[in-house]
Design an enzyme around this catalytic site. Structure first.
Site, PDB file in Angstrom:
ATOM      1  N   CYS A   1       1.341  -1.308  -0.357  1.00 55.58           N
ATOM      2  CA  CYS A   1       0.260  -0.219   0.411  1.00 55.58           C
ATOM      3  C   CYS A   1       0.873   1.271   0.060  1.00 55.58           C
ATOM      4  CB  CYS A   1      -1.016  -0.297   1.180  1.00 55.58           C
ATOM      5  SG  CYS A   1      -2.215  -1.198   1.210  1.00 55.58           S
TER       6      CYS A   1
ATOM      7  N   PHE B   1      -9.518  -5.728   0.150  1.00 55.04           N
ATOM      8  CA  PHE B   1      -9.037  -4.784  -0.634  1.00 55.04           C
ATOM      9  C   PHE B   1      -9.767  -5.352  -1.986  1.00 55.04           C
ATOM     10  CE2 PHE B   1      -5.819  -6.135   2.264  1.00 55.04           C
ATOM     11  CZ  PHE B   1      -5.191  -4.957   2.072  1.00 55.04           C
TER      12      PHE B   1
ATOM     13  N   HIS C   1      -4.098   7.759   2.648  1.00 50.30           N
ATOM     14  CA  HIS C   1      -4.239   6.305   2.245  1.00 50.30           C
ATOM     15  C   HIS C   1      -5.151   5.435   2.923  1.00 50.30           C
ATOM     16  CE1 HIS C   1      -4.942   1.884   0.858  1.00 50.30           C
ATOM     17  NE2 HIS C   1      -3.402   1.796   2.040  1.00 50.30           N
TER      18      HIS C   1
ATOM     19  N   ASN D   1      -9.303  -0.816  -0.316  1.00 50.73           N
ATOM     20  CA  ASN D   1      -8.131  -0.824  -0.813  1.00 50.73           C
ATOM     21  C   ASN D   1      -7.881  -1.256  -2.004  1.00 50.73           C
ATOM     22  OD1 ASN D   1      -5.848  -0.660   0.454  1.00 50.73           O
ATOM     23  ND2 ASN D   1      -5.634  -1.559   1.849  1.00 50.73           N
TER      24      ASN D   1
HETATM   25  C1  LIG Z   1     -11.724  -7.982  -4.237  1.00 49.90           C
HETATM   26  C2  LIG Z   1     -11.781  -8.806  -2.881  1.00 49.90           C
HETATM   27  C3  LIG Z   1      -9.859 -10.012  -2.611  1.00 49.90           C
HETATM   28  C4  LIG Z   1      -9.453  -9.882  -1.973  1.00 49.90           C
HETATM   29  C5  LIG Z   1      -8.575 -10.455  -1.748  1.00 49.90           C
HETATM   30  C6  LIG Z   1      -7.407 -10.298  -0.789  1.00 49.90           C
HETATM   31  C7  LIG Z   1      -6.873 -10.010  -1.432  1.00 49.90           C
HETATM   32  C8  LIG Z   1      -4.763  -9.319  -0.851  1.00 49.90           C
HETATM   33  C9  LIG Z   1      -4.152  -8.609  -1.190  1.00 49.90           C
HETATM   34  C10 LIG Z   1      -3.505  -7.661  -1.123  1.00 49.90           C
HETATM   35  C11 LIG Z   1      -2.170  -7.684   0.412  1.00 49.90           C
HETATM   36  C12 LIG Z   1      -1.578  -6.634   0.448  1.00 49.90           C
HETATM   37  C13 LIG Z   1      -1.166  -6.379   1.802  1.00 49.90           C
HETATM   38  C14 LIG Z   1      -0.641  -5.768   2.211  1.00 49.90           C
HETATM   39  C15 LIG Z   1      -0.727  -4.328   1.738  1.00 49.90           C
HETATM   40  C16 LIG Z   1      -1.232  -4.082   2.885  1.00 49.90           C
HETATM   41  C17 LIG Z   1      -0.955  -2.163   3.325  1.00 49.90           C
HETATM   42  C18 LIG Z   1      -1.959  -1.173   3.939  1.00 49.90           C
HETATM   43  O1  LIG Z   1      -3.670  -0.947   3.474  1.00 49.90           O
HETATM   44  S1  LIG Z   1      -2.143  -1.528   5.506  1.00 49.90           S
HETATM   45  C19 LIG Z   1      -3.679  -1.294   6.676  1.00 49.90           C
HETATM   46  C20 LIG Z   1      -4.388  -2.457   6.282  1.00 49.90           C
HETATM   47  N1  LIG Z   1      -5.654  -1.990   6.794  1.00 49.90           N
HETATM   48  C21 LIG Z   1      -5.735  -2.968   8.285  1.00 49.90           C
HETATM   49  O2  LIG Z   1      -4.912  -2.437   8.953  1.00 49.90           O
HETATM   50  C22 LIG Z   1      -7.525  -2.866   8.296  1.00 49.90           C
HETATM   51  C23 LIG Z   1      -7.868  -1.905   9.440  1.00 49.90           C
HETATM   52  N2  LIG Z   1      -9.192  -1.723  10.202  1.00 49.90           N
HETATM   53  C24 LIG Z   1     -10.234  -1.295  10.501  1.00 49.90           C
HETATM   54  O3  LIG Z   1     -10.578  -0.829   9.759  1.00 49.90           O
HETATM   55  C25 LIG Z   1     -10.968  -1.390  10.779  1.00 49.90           C
HETATM   56  O4  LIG Z   1     -10.456  -2.417  12.123  1.00 49.90           O
HETATM   57  C26 LIG Z   1     -11.913  -3.118  10.547  1.00 49.90           C
HETATM   58  C27 LIG Z   1     -13.097  -1.915   9.085  1.00 49.90           C
HETATM   59  C28 LIG Z   1     -11.123  -4.209   9.976  1.00 49.90           C
HETATM   60  C29 LIG Z   1     -12.963  -3.750  11.388  1.00 49.90           C
HETATM   61  O5  LIG Z   1     -13.615  -2.743  12.170  1.00 49.90           O
HETATM   62  P1  LIG Z   1     -13.759  -2.102  13.812  1.00 49.90           P
HETATM   63  O6  LIG Z   1     -14.254  -1.039  14.088  1.00 49.90           O
HETATM   64  O7  LIG Z   1     -11.830  -2.212  13.574  1.00 49.90           O
HETATM   65  O8  LIG Z   1     -14.797  -3.506  14.570  1.00 49.90           O
HETATM   66  P2  LIG Z   1     -14.680  -4.172  15.479  1.00 49.90           P
HETATM   67  O9  LIG Z   1     -13.265  -4.191  16.585  1.00 49.90           O
HETATM   68  O10 LIG Z   1     -16.003  -4.847  15.954  1.00 49.90           O
HETATM   69  O11 LIG Z   1     -14.028  -5.253  14.650  1.00 49.90           O
HETATM   70  C30 LIG Z   1     -14.966  -6.619  13.579  1.00 49.90           C
HETATM   71  C31 LIG Z   1     -13.953  -7.798  13.298  1.00 49.90           C
HETATM   72  O12 LIG Z   1     -12.769  -7.794  12.688  1.00 49.90           O
HETATM   73  C32 LIG Z   1     -11.344  -7.957  13.083  1.00 49.90           C
HETATM   74  N3  LIG Z   1     -10.630  -8.086  13.103  1.00 49.90           N
HETATM   75  C33 LIG Z   1     -10.199  -6.670  13.112  1.00 49.90           C
HETATM   76  N4  LIG Z   1      -8.493  -6.064  12.900  1.00 49.90           N
HETATM   77  C34 LIG Z   1      -8.391  -6.734  12.042  1.00 49.90           C
HETATM   78  C35 LIG Z   1      -6.457  -7.864  11.839  1.00 49.90           C
HETATM   79  N5  LIG Z   1      -6.236  -7.383  11.115  1.00 49.90           N
HETATM   80  N6  LIG Z   1      -6.831  -8.904  11.336  1.00 49.90           N
HETATM   81  C36 LIG Z   1      -7.668  -9.802  11.250  1.00 49.90           C
HETATM   82  N7  LIG Z   1      -9.183  -9.788  11.774  1.00 49.90           N
HETATM   83  C37 LIG Z   1      -8.998  -8.165  12.644  1.00 49.90           C
HETATM   84  C38 LIG Z   1     -11.953  -8.091  14.826  1.00 49.90           C
HETATM   85  O13 LIG Z   1     -11.311  -9.168  15.700  1.00 49.90           O
HETATM   86  C39 LIG Z   1     -13.347  -8.655  14.807  1.00 49.90           C
HETATM   87  O14 LIG Z   1     -14.012  -9.588  14.431  1.00 49.90           O
HETATM   88  P3  LIG Z   1     -15.435 -10.452  15.547  1.00 49.90           P
HETATM   89  O15 LIG Z   1     -15.139 -10.237  17.236  1.00 49.90           O
HETATM   90  O16 LIG Z   1     -15.740  -9.770  14.812  1.00 49.90           O
HETATM   91  O17 LIG Z   1     -14.730 -12.094  14.701  1.00 49.90           O
END
Ligand SMILES: CCCCCCCCCCCCCCCCCC(=O)SCCNC(=O)CCNC(=O)[C@H](O)C(C)(C)COP(=O)(O)OP(=O)(O)OC[C@H]1O[C@@H](n2cnc3c(N)ncnc32)[C@H](O)[C@@H]1OP(=O)(O)O
Length: 405
Positions: free
Chosen positions: A179, A230, A319, A352
């Site tokens: 990213c 993503f 970003h 993203n």
């Molecule tokens: C088109 C389709 C196909 C896609 C295929 C995929 C391909 C991907 C390929 C790309 C890879 C490249 C990656 C490397 C680049 C990254 C660079 C970046 O952008 S760096 C930035 C990258 N972006 C970020 O770092 C994302 C930033 N995070 C957010 O924006 C928010 O945390 C949210 C929107 C994910 C959830 O909203 P929020 O208000 O926090 O809501 P809640 O607190 O209620 O949690 C809800 C649930 O989410 C869970 N959970 C949360 N985080 C994680 C995690 N890391 N891990 C796991 N789980 C996670 C949490 O445990 C809970 O689970 P549950 O209790 O319900 O079971």
């Protein structure tokens, strides 16, 4: 010392010009400036509220209802309404092995992305070139950034040929920057434009999740988070210094650029190509880590150029890695909820798209400046993050081409 051949001595210039003078003549007078922007996405569009059904169907994973509910929960909180992607029913029917990351599929994935990713970049670049108003052969440098590039000759060569760039165009590929690829590419473009008088640099970023699309697995939350956030897209920017008056339109001047690595963050975001596709990890603490570092990066950048900036007076091209990242950064900088409206809009409409996303945000900012006559902020900050953890900062100033619209 080796003797100088007679022919070389005869060819030496009469007046001795120092290398310092040669160097001075090569440098541009003004700052690197964004002169045009173009974007493109693949055709398939999936609404976010249908994504969990789509994903569990095409990966034949309906036997994992808890993971499906988790994906639904995250999609609901993502701030995303729709995303575009190359993966669709046809691709998954032709390549059922993509659903299982333990099967060998990298060759087939590379075969597809090494064609479609440069083609997508060409679509975005063609729009940027058309807006720029000069012929493609006036492009002197090409920077191509993607996490899908694992082949040589690479996508930069195909892109140059699709666009009809000159054979002497100077090409650079950035790979696996994730990213922060868009931020890194723009910084490099700034260096090239300011150090090569008359240079016109085409930055093209293109990402496709096809390289990393596989089915869910119990215990692997990274896959669920990746699937929720993503999407695919391409953004292209033309950068040059000393704009040609009647033709080129200065959109944003690039006043300063820097990169910082967040201490003790090496394992927080990782990417690696493996036999079953690109493996990735996004740690749970990434939003907090970024929010804790951002003010230092901004203060250092503005300090370096001696500009006293108040955060709430700036415009922002951040970003949108995830909704929570934008929320925490706004909070850390004491900004109003509307400060990152352009980032939130791009997140809502496209998700993203990794390195290319920040170019979409810049385009959205430009649209907003044009709509309201560039009222308000004069200075702004472009910020992008990715593996490292790396933070790219570029200080921008609204260009004369956006004023008085
Ligand atoms: C088109 C389709 C196909 C896609 C295929 C995929 C391909 C991907 C390929 C790309 C890879 C490249 C990656 C490397 C680049 C990254 C660079 C970046 O952008 S760096 C930035 C990258 N972006 C970020 O770092 C994302 C930033 N995070 C957010 O924006 C928010 O945390 C949210 C929107 C994910 C959830 O909203 P929020 O208000 O926090 O809501 P809640 O607190 O209620 O949690 C809800 C649930 O989410 C869970 N959970 C949360 N985080 C994680 C995690 N890391 N891990 C796991 N789980 C996670 C949490 O445990 C809970 O689970 P549950 O209790 O319900 O079971």
């Amino acid at each position: 010392m080796a003797p100088v051949p007679a022919t070389a001595a005869a060819a030496a210039p009469a007046a001795v010009v120092s290398t310092h003078e040669i160097r001075r003549a090569q440098r541009a007078d003004g700052p690197a400036t964004v002169l045009a922007i173009g974007t493109a996405n693949p055709e398939t569009c999936v609404p976010q509220d249908e994504y969990a059904d789509f994903y569990f169907r095409v990966t034949k994973s309906e036997h994992l209802p808890e993971l499906k509910n988790k994906l639904r929960r995250i999609c609901n909180k993502s701030g995303i309404e729709k995303r575009f992607m190359f993966v669709n029913d046809d691709v998954m029917e032709a390549h059922p092995e993509f659903a299982d990351r333990h099967l060998t599929s990298l060759d087939a994935r590379v075969e597809i992305v090494s064609k479609v990713v440069p083609e997508l970049a060409a679509a975005a670049s063609a729009k940027a070139i058309a807006e720029w108003g000069r012929p493609a052969t006036d492009i002197t440098h090409l920077i191509f950034s993607t996490y899908s590039g694992v082949k040589a000759p690479g996508g930069d060569r195909l892109l140059a040929s699709l666009l009809g760039l000159r054979p002497t165009v100077s090409r650079t590929v950035l790979s696996l920057h994730g990213c922060y690829g868009g931020g890194r590419a723009l910084q490099l473009a700034k260096e090239l434009a300011e150090n090569n008088r008359g240079a016109r640099v085409l930055v093209a970023c293109a990402e496709s999740t096809l390289i990393a699309f596989y089915g869910p697995e119990v215990g692997c939350n990274d896959t669920i988070i990746g699937q929720a956030l993503f999407g695919d897209g391409s953004g292209a920017v033309i950068v040059g210094a000393d704009p040609v008056g009647a033709v080129e339109r200065p959109l944003f001047e690039m006043a300063f650029a820097s990169q910082a690595t967040v201490p003790d963050s090496e394992g927080a975001i990782t990417m690696q190509h493996k036999k079953g596709g690109m493996d990735y990890h996004i740690g749970g603490g990434v939003p907090e880590m970024l929010a804790g570092s951002i003010e230092r990066c901004l203060a250092d950048a503005f300090g370096a150029i001696g500009v006293a900036a108040r955060w709430r007076d700036l415009f922002w091209a951040v970003h949108p890695g995830g909704r929570r990242i934008l929320d925490l950064i706004e909070e850390a900088l004491g900004l109003d909820n509307g400060a990152m409206a352009a980032s939130r809009q791009v997140l809502r409409e496209y998700g993203n798209m990794s390195g290319t996303t920040v170019i979409f945000v810049l385009n959205e900012l430009r649209r907003r400046f044009v709509a309201d006559g560039a009222e308000g902020a004069d200075w702004g900050a472009l910020m992008a993050f990715g593996p490292g953890v790396t933070v790219e900062t570029i200080l921008l100033r609204v260009g004369s081409g956006l004023k008085g619209n």
